[in-house]
Design an enzyme around this catalytic site. Structure first.
Site, PDB file in Angstrom:
ATOM      1  N   HIS A  10     -12.915   2.811   1.570  1.00 21.32           N
ATOM      2  CA  HIS A  10     -12.853   1.761   2.610  1.00 21.32           C
ATOM      3  C   HIS A  10     -13.591   0.492   2.157  1.00 21.32           C
ATOM      4  CE1 HIS A  10     -12.475   4.875   6.150  1.00 21.32           C
ATOM      5  NE2 HIS A  10     -11.281   4.491   5.722  1.00 21.32           N
ATOM      6  N   ASN A  69       0.870  -1.170   0.000  1.00 21.20           N
ATOM      7  CA  ASN A  69       0.000   0.000   0.000  1.00 21.20           C
ATOM      8  C   ASN A  69       0.911   1.226   0.000  1.00 21.20           C
ATOM      9  OD1 ASN A  69      -1.812   2.016   0.461  1.00 21.20           O
ATOM     10  ND2 ASN A  69      -2.587   1.202   2.399  1.00 21.20           N
ATOM     11  N   ARG A 106     -10.459  15.286   9.208  1.00 21.66           N
ATOM     12  CA  ARG A 106     -11.345  15.703   8.111  1.00 21.66           C
ATOM     13  C   ARG A 106     -12.697  16.128   8.674  1.00 21.66           C
ATOM     14  NH1 ARG A 106     -10.629  10.298   4.679  1.00 21.66           N
ATOM     15  NH2 ARG A 106      -8.604   9.934   5.597  1.00 21.66           N
ATOM     16  N   GLY A 108      -9.590   7.628   9.213  1.00 17.70           N
ATOM     17  CA  GLY A 108     -10.700   7.944   8.312  1.00 17.70           C
ATOM     18  C   GLY A 108     -11.914   7.159   8.793  1.00 17.70           C
ATOM     19  N   GLU A 130      -8.009  -5.576   6.112  1.00 13.22           N
ATOM     20  CA  GLU A 130      -8.023  -5.229   4.684  1.00 13.22           C
ATOM     21  C   GLU A 130      -6.952  -5.991   3.904  1.00 13.22           C
ATOM     22  OE1 GLU A 130      -8.945  -0.748   4.248  1.00 13.22           O
ATOM     23  OE2 GLU A 130      -8.366  -1.039   6.330  1.00 13.22           O
ATOM     24  N   ARG A 149      -3.003  -2.096  -3.043  1.00 13.13           N
ATOM     25  CA  ARG A 149      -4.197  -1.318  -2.730  1.00 13.13           C
ATOM     26  C   ARG A 149      -4.177  -0.050  -3.573  1.00 13.13           C
ATOM     27  NH1 ARG A 149      -5.623   2.159   2.567  1.00 13.13           N
ATOM     28  NH2 ARG A 149      -7.776   2.579   1.975  1.00 13.13           N
TER      29      ARG A 149
HETATM   30  P1  AMP Z   1      -6.927   3.071  12.496  1.00 13.26           P
HETATM   31  O1  AMP Z   1      -6.859   4.135  11.429  1.00 13.26           O
HETATM   32  O2  AMP Z   1      -7.967   2.025  12.187  1.00 13.26           O
HETATM   33  O3  AMP Z   1      -5.608   2.494  12.893  1.00 13.26           O
HETATM   34  O4  AMP Z   1      -7.497   3.799  13.816  1.00 13.26           O
HETATM   35  C1  AMP Z   1      -6.810   4.845  14.445  1.00 13.26           C
HETATM   36  C2  AMP Z   1      -7.715   5.436  15.521  1.00 13.26           C
HETATM   37  O5  AMP Z   1      -8.068   4.409  16.462  1.00 13.26           O
HETATM   38  C3  AMP Z   1      -7.068   6.550  16.341  1.00 13.26           C
HETATM   39  O6  AMP Z   1      -7.967   7.629  16.467  1.00 13.26           O
HETATM   40  C4  AMP Z   1      -6.858   5.910  17.685  1.00 13.26           C
HETATM   41  O7  AMP Z   1      -6.945   6.858  18.715  1.00 13.26           O
HETATM   42  C5  AMP Z   1      -8.021   4.954  17.756  1.00 13.26           C
HETATM   43  N1  AMP Z   1      -7.789   3.937  18.792  1.00 13.26           N
HETATM   44  C6  AMP Z   1      -6.893   2.927  18.781  1.00 13.26           C
HETATM   45  N2  AMP Z   1      -6.938   2.258  19.964  1.00 13.26           N
HETATM   46  C7  AMP Z   1      -7.878   2.855  20.740  1.00 13.26           C
HETATM   47  C8  AMP Z   1      -8.405   2.653  22.057  1.00 13.26           C
HETATM   48  N3  AMP Z   1      -7.948   1.665  22.852  1.00 13.26           N
HETATM   49  N4  AMP Z   1      -9.388   3.499  22.488  1.00 13.26           N
HETATM   50  C9  AMP Z   1      -9.847   4.474  21.707  1.00 13.26           C
HETATM   51  N5  AMP Z   1      -9.395   4.729  20.461  1.00 13.26           N
HETATM   52  C10 AMP Z   1      -8.432   3.932  19.980  1.00 13.26           C
END
Ligand code: AMP
Length: 393
Positions: free
Chosen positions: A175, A9, A236, A207, A381, A86
């Protein structure tokens, strides 16, 4: 024999890479080359559970990063059967994954006008990887394909129709690989055929998007012509009055590009809280009484609840509401606050189950009296990309 696939990616300054077993989704290797083009370019990766870090030459290019990645992959002794790439935008041409050839690459370049930062970086990654692995099939999985069966009433904007016909102005959705994975996983969890499974899938990461899926088909989604539309996200803004960018250009004396950057990179949770785009930081700050953090989280949940509720119209056979992504999989606070808006519609959450569901756990957080299940399903993914690529090997 294991069907191991290299999944790549390529972003504008990063390359995420993994070796995925196409049958099990297991990642023997996963990592990221970051800060490409900057003097602190580096690679970090996890190989068989062990974390490692390598520095790259200052201002390392994508090609240099891929050469280093190729060495790391060679050191594992794995013999990959294919590469899965991707790509963000597949326009209206790609309704499913595609084996890379000149015509496919020309389309990826053509659609770059709709996702300039993403598609051009994706393209660079593919052509560099083709040179590194000339004998393996290279397969593209598009973020937009899953939404290509949406009805016209869902994907058209109420703008002059010629803009759609001449410039492809419509809702595409993003997504898609994640929402597809969530659909398949949920069908398994509910023990139903995918074509009979109907869900509202909320992917909440940096996102965020919600997708309405009726009997295995995506019928509406919150992201639009670009991944900016819809939910409030980390940085965003999501939905705003469409007259605002023009007004802000005038009021602030800024260019269209500057306003574009403001609504993509300085808004959302970060813009409202004035603190961070990271949900964890905001939850801690809100608990300590930080007003900006509290407002940001309240807005995030309220807007999310509005989208989920509106999709109940699009999904008459609803089996479950499903949360995924870093926030969806881990934040009991966001889940409980969002679903709290649905109590008068018969949805109730079991708070003990909700608290327990994190770090990759999968299951139902609704209480037994709830109208429908509310599921947590960790997304993967890379597995979707590997499985699609393996079909061409
Ligand atoms: P991703 O893009 O799927 O990796 O998600 C990133 C987001 O997940 C960020 O805003 C992180 O703060 C949130 N996140 C990851 N672990 C936790 C947690 N234990 N509690 C709340 N938010 C989380």
């Amino acid at each position: 024999m294991k069907k191991e696939v290299i999944v790549l990616n390529c972003g504008s300054s990063s390359v995420k890479f993994a070796i995925i077993d196409a049958d099990t989704g297991e990642a023997g290797l996963s990592g990221i080359a970051e800060s490409l083009g900057n003097d602190d370019a580096s690679i970090s990766f996890k190989l068989n559970g062990q974390k490692e870090q390598q520095t790259l030459p200052a201002n390392a290019s994508h090609a240099e990063a891929l050469a280093a990645i190729q060495n790391i992959i060679a050191s594992t002794g794995v013999e990959p059967i294919a590469l899965g790439h991707r790509v963000v935008h597949g326009g209206e041409r790609f309704k499913e994954a595609a084996l890379v050839d000149d015509s496919v690459l020309a389309s990826v370049e053509e659609y770059a006008s709709m996702a300039p930062l993403h598609n051009l970086a994706n393209l660079k990654g593919i052509t560099t990887a083709q040179a590194a692995y000339p004998d393996l099939p290279h397969v593209i999985v598009f973020d937009t394909s899953f939404f290509q069966q949406m009805p016209k009433r869902a994907y058209m904007y109420a703008l002059p129709k010629a803009l759609y016909e001449q410039h492809g102005v419509r809702k595409y959705g993003f997504h898609g690989t994640s929402h597809k994975f969530i659909l398949d996983s949920t069908a398994q969890l509910l023990n139903k055929p995918v074509e009979q499974t109907s869900i509202i899938s909320a992917h909440l990461g940096n996102g965020c998007s919600v997708t309405a899926i009726e009997k295995g088909v995506a019928v509406d989604t919150s992201m639009g012509f670009t991944p900016l539309e819809g939910l409030m996200m980390g940085t965003r803004c999501g939905d705003i009055d469409p007259s605002l960018p023009g007004t802000l250009q005038e009021k602030l004396g800024k260019s269209a590009a500057e306003i574009n950057s403001l609504i993509n990179k300085e808004s959302g949770l970060a813009g409202i809280s004035g603190l961070s785009n990271d949900c964890r930081t905001l939850e801690e700050a809100a608990e300590a009484g930080h007003e900006g953090a509290l407002l940001a989280l309240e807005m995030f949940c309220y807007r999310l609840a509005k989208y989920i509720s509106s999709y109940m119209i699009a999904v008459p056979s609803l089996d479950a509401v499903v949360f995924t992504g870093g926030i969806g999989e881990n934040s009991s606070y966001i889940r409980a606050t969002t679903m709290g808006y649905f109590s008068h519609l018969g949805f109730t959450i079991d708070e003990q189950n909700n608290q327990a569901m994190r770090f990759g756990a999968k299951g139902n957080i609704a209480s037994s009296s709830s109208t429908k299940p509310v599921l947590i399903v960790p997304t993967n993914e890379e597995w979707v990309i590997a499985a699609e690529a393996a079909k061409f090997a």
